[in-house]
Every structure is written in C-alpha cells, then in structure tokens.
Design a protein around this motif. Structure first.
Motif, PDB file in Angstrom:
ATOM      1  N   MET A 155       0.852  -1.204   0.000  1.00 48.58           N
ATOM      2  CA  MET A 155       0.000   0.000   0.000  1.00 48.58           C
ATOM      3  C   MET A 155       0.880   1.244   0.000  1.00 48.58           C
ATOM      4  O   MET A 155       1.852   1.329   0.745  1.00 48.58           O
ATOM      5  CB  MET A 155      -0.913  -0.004   1.234  1.00 48.58           C
ATOM      6  N   ALA A 156       0.545   2.205  -0.854  1.00 51.47           N
ATOM      7  CA  ALA A 156       1.348   3.421  -0.960  1.00 51.47           C
ATOM      8  C   ALA A 156       1.256   4.230   0.328  1.00 51.47           C
ATOM      9  O   ALA A 156       0.243   4.246   1.018  1.00 51.47           O
ATOM     10  CB  ALA A 156       0.872   4.256  -2.144  1.00 51.47           C
ATOM     11  N   GLU A 157       2.353   4.911   0.643  1.00 49.73           N
ATOM     12  CA  GLU A 157       2.375   5.743   1.843  1.00 49.73           C
ATOM     13  C   GLU A 157       1.427   6.913   1.679  1.00 49.73           C
ATOM     14  O   GLU A 157       1.284   7.485   0.605  1.00 49.73           O
ATOM     15  CB  GLU A 157       3.794   6.239   2.094  1.00 49.73           C
ATOM     16  N   SER A 158       0.762   7.281   2.753  1.00 46.15           N
ATOM     17  CA  SER A 158      -0.189   8.388   2.701  1.00 46.15           C
ATOM     18  C   SER A 158       0.542   9.696   2.447  1.00 46.15           C
ATOM     19  O   SER A 158       1.590   9.965   3.059  1.00 46.15           O
ATOM     20  CB  SER A 158      -0.956   8.476   4.016  1.00 46.15           C
ATOM     21  N   PRO A 159      -0.013  10.552   1.564  1.00 50.38           N
ATOM     22  CA  PRO A 159       0.610  11.870   1.354  1.00 50.38           C
ATOM     23  C   PRO A 159       0.595  12.726   2.610  1.00 50.38           C
ATOM     24  O   PRO A 159       1.393  13.660   2.732  1.00 50.38           O
ATOM     25  CB  PRO A 159      -0.254  12.488   0.243  1.00 50.38           C
ATOM     26  N   LEU A 160      -0.275  12.393   3.564  1.00 45.49           N
ATOM     27  CA  LEU A 160      -0.326  13.167   4.806  1.00 45.49           C
ATOM     28  C   LEU A 160       0.987  13.095   5.567  1.00 45.49           C
ATOM     29  O   LEU A 160       1.312  13.997   6.342  1.00 45.49           O
ATOM     30  CB  LEU A 160      -1.466  12.663   5.696  1.00 45.49           C
ATOM     31  N   ASN A 161       1.745  12.013   5.343  1.00 43.76           N
ATOM     32  CA  ASN A 161       3.023  11.859   6.035  1.00 43.76           C
ATOM     33  C   ASN A 161       4.108  12.783   5.492  1.00 43.76           C
ATOM     34  O   ASN A 161       5.193  12.859   6.071  1.00 43.76           O
ATOM     35  CB  ASN A 161       3.504  10.409   5.932  1.00 43.76           C
ATOM     36  N   ASN A 162       3.819  13.462   4.373  1.00 48.20           N
ATOM     37  CA  ASN A 162       4.815  14.340   3.757  1.00 48.20           C
ATOM     38  C   ASN A 162       4.408  15.811   3.832  1.00 48.20           C
ATOM     39  O   ASN A 162       4.953  16.651   3.121  1.00 48.20           O
ATOM     40  CB  ASN A 162       5.027  13.930   2.291  1.00 48.20           C
ATOM     41  N   ILE A 163       3.430  16.098   4.696  1.00 46.43           N
ATOM     42  CA  ILE A 163       2.945  17.474   4.859  1.00 46.43           C
ATOM     43  C   ILE A 163       3.238  17.917   6.287  1.00 46.43           C
ATOM     44  O   ILE A 163       2.847  17.253   7.251  1.00 46.43           O
ATOM     45  CB  ILE A 163       1.437  17.577   4.577  1.00 46.43           C
ATOM     46  N   ARG A 164       3.944  19.034   6.424  1.00 45.75           N
ATOM     47  CA  ARG A 164       4.280  19.548   7.753  1.00 45.75           C
ATOM     48  C   ARG A 164       3.538  20.855   8.021  1.00 45.75           C
ATOM     49  O   ARG A 164       3.266  21.632   7.093  1.00 45.75           O
ATOM     50  CB  ARG A 164       5.786  19.765   7.881  1.00 45.75           C
ATOM     51  N   VAL A 165       3.221  21.077   9.274  1.00 43.41           N
ATOM     52  CA  VAL A 165       2.659  22.351   9.716  1.00 43.41           C
ATOM     53  C   VAL A 165       3.758  23.104  10.450  1.00 43.41           C
ATOM     54  O   VAL A 165       4.393  22.560  11.362  1.00 43.41           O
ATOM     55  CB  VAL A 165       1.432  22.133  10.616  1.00 43.41           C
ATOM     56  N   VAL A 166       3.986  24.342  10.029  1.00 46.17           N
ATOM     57  CA  VAL A 166       5.052  25.174  10.587  1.00 46.17           C
ATOM     58  C   VAL A 166       4.417  26.344  11.331  1.00 46.17           C
ATOM     59  O   VAL A 166       3.656  27.118  10.748  1.00 46.17           O
ATOM     60  CB  VAL A 166       5.987  25.696   9.474  1.00 46.17           C
ATOM     61  N   LEU A 167       4.723  26.477  12.609  1.00 50.67           N
ATOM     62  CA  LEU A 167       4.248  27.595  13.425  1.00 50.67           C
ATOM     63  C   LEU A 167       5.420  28.522  13.697  1.00 50.67           C
ATOM     64  O   LEU A 167       6.433  28.093  14.250  1.00 50.67           O
ATOM     65  CB  LEU A 167       3.662  27.099  14.745  1.00 50.67           C
ATOM     66  N   VAL A 168       5.263  29.799  13.320  1.00 46.83           N
ATOM     67  CA  VAL A 168       6.361  30.753  13.430  1.00 46.83           C
ATOM     68  C   VAL A 168       6.193  31.620  14.675  1.00 46.83           C
ATOM     69  O   VAL A 168       5.209  32.349  14.813  1.00 46.83           O
ATOM     70  CB  VAL A 168       6.439  31.648  12.175  1.00 46.83           C
ATOM     71  N   ASN A 169       7.155  31.506  15.585  1.00 47.86           N
ATOM     72  CA  ASN A 169       7.263  32.406  16.747  1.00 47.86           C
ATOM     73  C   ASN A 169       5.981  32.456  17.576  1.00 47.86           C
ATOM     74  O   ASN A 169       5.537  33.530  18.004  1.00 47.86           O
ATOM     75  CB  ASN A 169       7.629  33.804  16.252  1.00 47.86           C
ATOM     76  N   SER A 170       5.380  31.301  17.813  1.00 48.83           N
ATOM     77  CA  SER A 170       4.126  31.245  18.570  1.00 48.83           C
ATOM     78  C   SER A 170       4.331  31.774  19.984  1.00 48.83           C
ATOM     79  O   SER A 170       5.299  31.431  20.663  1.00 48.83           O
ATOM     80  CB  SER A 170       3.614  29.809  18.628  1.00 48.83           C
ATOM     81  N   ALA A 171       3.388  32.596  20.431  1.00 45.81           N
ATOM     82  CA  ALA A 171       3.532  33.224  21.742  1.00 45.81           C
ATOM     83  C   ALA A 171       2.950  32.373  22.858  1.00 45.81           C
ATOM     84  O   ALA A 171       3.460  32.389  23.979  1.00 45.81           O
ATOM     85  CB  ALA A 171       2.857  34.590  21.734  1.00 45.81           C
ATOM     86  N   HIS A 172       1.882  31.648  22.581  1.00 43.93           N
ATOM     87  CA  HIS A 172       1.149  30.946  23.627  1.00 43.93           C
ATOM     88  C   HIS A 172       1.298  29.440  23.466  1.00 43.93           C
ATOM     89  O   HIS A 172       0.879  28.873  22.446  1.00 43.93           O
ATOM     90  CB  HIS A 172      -0.330  31.333  23.581  1.00 43.93           C
ATOM     91  N   PRO A 173       1.873  28.754  24.444  1.00 38.21           N
ATOM     92  CA  PRO A 173       2.065  27.310  24.325  1.00 38.21           C
ATOM     93  C   PRO A 173       0.755  26.546  24.168  1.00 38.21           C
ATOM     94  O   PRO A 173       0.721  25.479  23.560  1.00 38.21           O
ATOM     95  CB  PRO A 173       2.795  26.944  25.618  1.00 38.21           C
ATOM     96  N   GLY A 174      -0.342  27.102  24.708  1.00 34.88           N
ATOM     97  CA  GLY A 174      -1.632  26.447  24.529  1.00 34.88           C
ATOM     98  C   GLY A 174      -2.012  26.317  23.066  1.00 34.88           C
ATOM     99  O   GLY A 174      -2.624  25.322  22.647  1.00 34.88           O
ATOM    100  N   ASN A 175      -1.652  27.318  22.278  1.00 30.03           N
ATOM    101  CA  ASN A 175      -1.946  27.246  20.845  1.00 30.03           C
ATOM    102  C   ASN A 175      -1.112  26.177  20.152  1.00 30.03           C
ATOM    103  O   ASN A 175      -1.559  25.555  19.188  1.00 30.03           O
ATOM    104  CB  ASN A 175      -1.698  28.602  20.187  1.00 30.03           C
ATOM    105  N   ILE A 176       0.105  25.969  20.626  1.00 29.45           N
ATOM    106  CA  ILE A 176       0.934  24.900  20.071  1.00 29.45           C
ATOM    107  C   ILE A 176       0.288  23.543  20.362  1.00 29.45           C
ATOM    108  O   ILE A 176       0.191  22.675  19.493  1.00 29.45           O
ATOM    109  CB  ILE A 176       2.361  24.963  20.635  1.00 29.45           C
ATOM    110  N   GLY A 177      -0.191  23.379  21.589  1.00 28.23           N
ATOM    111  CA  GLY A 177      -0.874  22.139  21.938  1.00 28.23           C
ATOM    112  C   GLY A 177      -2.144  21.947  21.142  1.00 28.23           C
ATOM    113  O   GLY A 177      -2.444  20.839  20.673  1.00 28.23           O
ATOM    114  N   GLY A 178      -2.913  23.042  20.977  1.00 24.86           N
ATOM    115  CA  GLY A 178      -4.137  22.960  20.187  1.00 24.86           C
ATOM    116  C   GLY A 178      -3.857  22.607  18.734  1.00 24.86           C
ATOM    117  O   GLY A 178      -4.609  21.858  18.108  1.00 24.86           O
ATOM    118  N   ALA A 179      -2.766  23.151  18.195  1.00 27.30           N
ATOM    119  CA  ALA A 179      -2.384  22.823  16.825  1.00 27.30           C
ATOM    120  C   ALA A 179      -2.009  21.352  16.701  1.00 27.30           C
ATOM    121  O   ALA A 179      -2.368  20.679  15.732  1.00 27.30           O
ATOM    122  CB  ALA A 179      -1.230  23.711  16.381  1.00 27.30           C
ATOM    123  N   ALA A 180      -1.276  20.827  17.709  1.00 23.71           N
ATOM    124  CA  ALA A 180      -0.909  19.411  17.684  1.00 23.71           C
ATOM    125  C   ALA A 180      -2.152  18.534  17.690  1.00 23.71           C
ATOM    126  O   ALA A 180      -2.234  17.530  16.955  1.00 23.71           O
ATOM    127  CB  ALA A 180      -0.016  19.093  18.884  1.00 23.71           C
TER     128      ALA A 180
END
Length: 264
Positions: A1-26
């Motif tokens: 089975m081919a690897e999912s394209p989702l495994n090759n997509i990254r989300v980049v957060l630049v200079n996030s101020a609030h750690p809660g938002n990092i957790g929410g993004a995860a």
C-alpha cells in the motif's frame, strides 16, 4: 500500500507566543491524520499548557522539530503555502483553503509540503510571506475575522484530509504531471541571492536599495515555480552574465556565488 501523502505534509508555526496554541495545533494535526509539527523560535516551549491542550496528541509535541528560522523549517520543501489575513501592497498567488488542501495532498506524493502559520498578534512578516510559493486566506466573517491560531490550523488540516480522502477514493484532483521535481525552497533562496548580486553588477538595480524589484521578481518565480533543472539553467545564465561583465571590465571572475549549481 502506498504511503499516505499526509506523512509528507508539515505544519510550521512561526514564533508562537502561547504554548496552549501549540498544543491545540498538535491536537488539530492528529485529528486530521497529520504528524509533522515544526516550530520556529516558539516563545515558550516545551510547556505544561501545551501538553494539556494537546490532550491525546502529546506525542506530536514530543516529536516536534524546533528550528531558528522559517528558511530552515522549509528548506527541503517543494511547495510552501503561507496563511495570510491581510491584503498586500504587492498581491501574491492566492489559494482558497479547498485549493490549498488539494494542492498540498497531490504534491506531497513527490516532495515535502509545508503549511506555514504566523504569530498570533501579527501573522507573518512580508519577508516570510515572500519566501512562500502561495498564500491562503480563510474567508471568515468580515466583522470578526480574527481566527485563533489552533483554529486556523484545524481549518486547513481539515481541507488537507478531505482532499486525501477524495484521492483515496479515486477522485481525480486537478494536477498536471511534470518531468522534474520543483526547486526546493532553500535552492530558490540561493537563486534570489545570486539574482540580486548579478542585477547589481549589471547596474540594473542598486544592490543596497532594490526597492520592490526583487519582491516582484520573487512573485514572478513563485507563479512560475521552476523545477530543479530549470533553476540550474537560470543559475548558469547568471554566472555567464557575471563572467561577461568581469571580462569586459578586464577583471578576474568573481567568487562563485554561494550554493551555485551553475555550469559556468
């Protein structure tokens, strides 16, 4: 089975101020089947609040990559899309969230893709936006258009998942095959440095005050998106131009530009 394209997509957060938002993004990433989270100079990480907001997605925080610059975060990517809530003086190629999801999924089959999100209070700088191939705008209520960072991540990762499910079901997505991979973000940055140097030596621009010329050239190449071989040809042309300038002036050849893959 081919690897999912989702495994090759990254989300980049630049200079996030609030750690809660990092957790929410995860948590948003895990909800939609993505796993790559890259943090550019987060102001507070790791942090207990990030783990709390991530709920069952704490392993994404454990595996998150922390880097010093956006250039480092996207260096090996063939497609980089930035979120932008503002109209720009020089407009950039723009995608809807649905188009963003489709393009990300299709291109992730052949090269890494990055979705870039800016700071909670002021988004991405003009320089950061100009380092991306496309911008994406989430059409929120004009009377209250400010989205929480994690919410914005959820919207775009949802569109990515919808596109991935459509592809899995065999639905054709709008894409044209190409014979070569697109030039990587890091190689494009080296090209822009080389281009500005060569245009300065031609006296086409003042290298210390390029004004909007380099911005518009960046936009041009973002629309064109040269492949790796085309970029090598362009670098070779610049080197040939520089060699001609120095021969005409009776000078020796200039130092080879950084990262040059030219044939000169």
């Amino acid at each position: 089975m081919a690897e999912s394209p989702l495994n090759n997509i990254r989300v980049v957060l630049v200079n996030s101020a609030h750690p809660g938002n990092i957790g929410g993004a995860a948590r948003a990433l895990k909800n939609m089947g993505l796993s790559q989270l890259v943090l550019v100079q987060p102001r507070e990480f790791p942090a207990a609040n990030a783990i709390w907001r991530a709920a069952g997605a704490a392993e994404l925080l454990d595996n998150a990559i922390v880097v010093d610059s956006l250039q480092e975060a996207v260096a090996n990517c063939g497609l980089v899309v930035a979120t932008s809530a503002r109209e720009r003086r020089i407009p950039w190629p723009l995608l809807t969230p649905r188009q963003c999801g489709e393009k990300a999924v299709v291109e992730a089959a052949t090269h890494p893709v990055a979705l870039v999100f800016g700071r909670e209070d002021r988004g991405l700088t003009n320089e950061e936006l100009q380092a991306c191939n496309f911008h994406v705008h989430i059409p929120a209520n004009a009377d209250y258009s400010s989205l929480n960072l994690a919410t914005a991540v959820q919207v775009l990762t949802y569109e990515v998942r919808v596109a991935a499910l459509e592809l899995e079901r065999g639905s054709a997505l709008n894409y044209t095959e190409w014979d070569r991979p697109p030039a990587k973000a890091a190689d494009m940055e080296l090209y822009f440095e080389h281009l500005q140097q060569a245009l300065g030596e031609l006296e086409f621009i003042d290298p210390n005050k390029p004004r909007q010329t380099m911005t518009r050239l960046r936009r041009l190449f973002s629309r064109v998106r040269p492949d790796d071989m085309e970029l090598g040809i362009l670098r070779g042309m610049l080197t040939a131009i520089q060699n001609h300038i120095y021969r005409a002036g009776g000078q020796g050849r200039p130092d080879k530009p950084s990262g040059s893959n030219s044939r000169g």
